[in-house]
Design a protein around this motif. Sequence first.
Motif, mmCIF file in Angstrom:
data_model
loop_
_atom_site.group_PDB
_atom_site.id
_atom_site.type_symbol
_atom_site.label_atom_id
_atom_site.label_comp_id
_atom_site.label_asym_id
_atom_site.label_seq_id
_atom_site.Cartn_x
_atom_site.Cartn_y
_atom_site.Cartn_z
ATOM 1 N N SER A 17 0.613 5.487 7.983
ATOM 2 C CA SER A 17 -0.194 5.278 6.772
ATOM 3 C C SER A 17 0.440 4.339 5.747
ATOM 4 C CB SER A 17 -0.502 6.629 6.113
ATOM 5 O OG SER A 17 -1.117 7.502 7.034
ATOM 6 N N TYR A 20 -2.391 2.418 4.323
ATOM 7 C CA TYR A 20 -3.638 3.170 4.473
ATOM 8 C C TYR A 20 -4.628 2.871 3.346
ATOM 9 C CZ TYR A 20 -6.736 7.186 5.124
ATOM 10 O OH TYR A 20 -7.828 7.996 5.323
ATOM 11 N N GLU A 21 -5.821 2.436 3.726
ATOM 12 C CA GLU A 21 -6.923 2.129 2.814
ATOM 13 C C GLU A 21 -6.560 1.166 1.682
ATOM 14 O OE1 GLU A 21 -8.884 5.782 1.620
ATOM 15 O OE2 GLU A 21 -9.785 5.977 3.604
ATOM 16 N N ALA A 40 -2.171 5.157 11.838
ATOM 17 C CA ALA A 40 -2.991 4.870 10.647
ATOM 18 C C ALA A 40 -2.321 3.909 9.665
ATOM 19 C CB ALA A 40 -3.388 6.168 9.938
ATOM 20 N N ALA A 43 -5.138 1.714 8.663
ATOM 21 C CA ALA A 43 -6.473 2.322 8.706
ATOM 22 C C ALA A 43 -7.193 2.129 7.378
ATOM 23 C CB ALA A 43 -6.374 3.804 9.037
#
Length: 172
Positions: A17, A20-21, A40, A43
Amino acid sequence: MTIPLETIDGKLTLPESAFYENESLTSLSFPEGVEIIGAAAFAGCTSLTHVELPSTLREIGEGAFLGCSSLRQLTLPEGLTTIGEMAFWNCGLEAVTIPQTVSHIGDNAFWDCPQLSQAHVLNPAAHIGVHAFGNCPALVTGYMAPGFPADDSPPAQLLYSLLWCTCPEKHM
């Protein structure tokens, strides 16, 4: 941009992550030496359009590029061995060549990639997980190394049949 790398089990890794986003991330170049992209890691990075992977990369983790809808092209390096489950789920990739060194493509690895029209798998012994290329309506051409598949699982057989039929000249 600083890349938050860690050494895990003696391997230089982009941790889980890491981005992440991060919807503002558009481009990233990895330094040589990185061996693993964690689960992720990218991700939900919907603006990511360009990633330069290092030649030292060996593993792409589960869901690493999940939902990277703007990512159209990506060169997977020779030496890569593992593509995790859902690694490129719902990506914008248009074509992918999976190097001969890849021995494992996880379940749903390229699931729901609407622009993916070409897939080339160069290792005849590679394990291809369930629905690895599922729900890719544009997938019409590709290549499987002669001798593929190494297993008789229905997903591997179906993918082999599809790709062999579209490129029979490469199997002669």
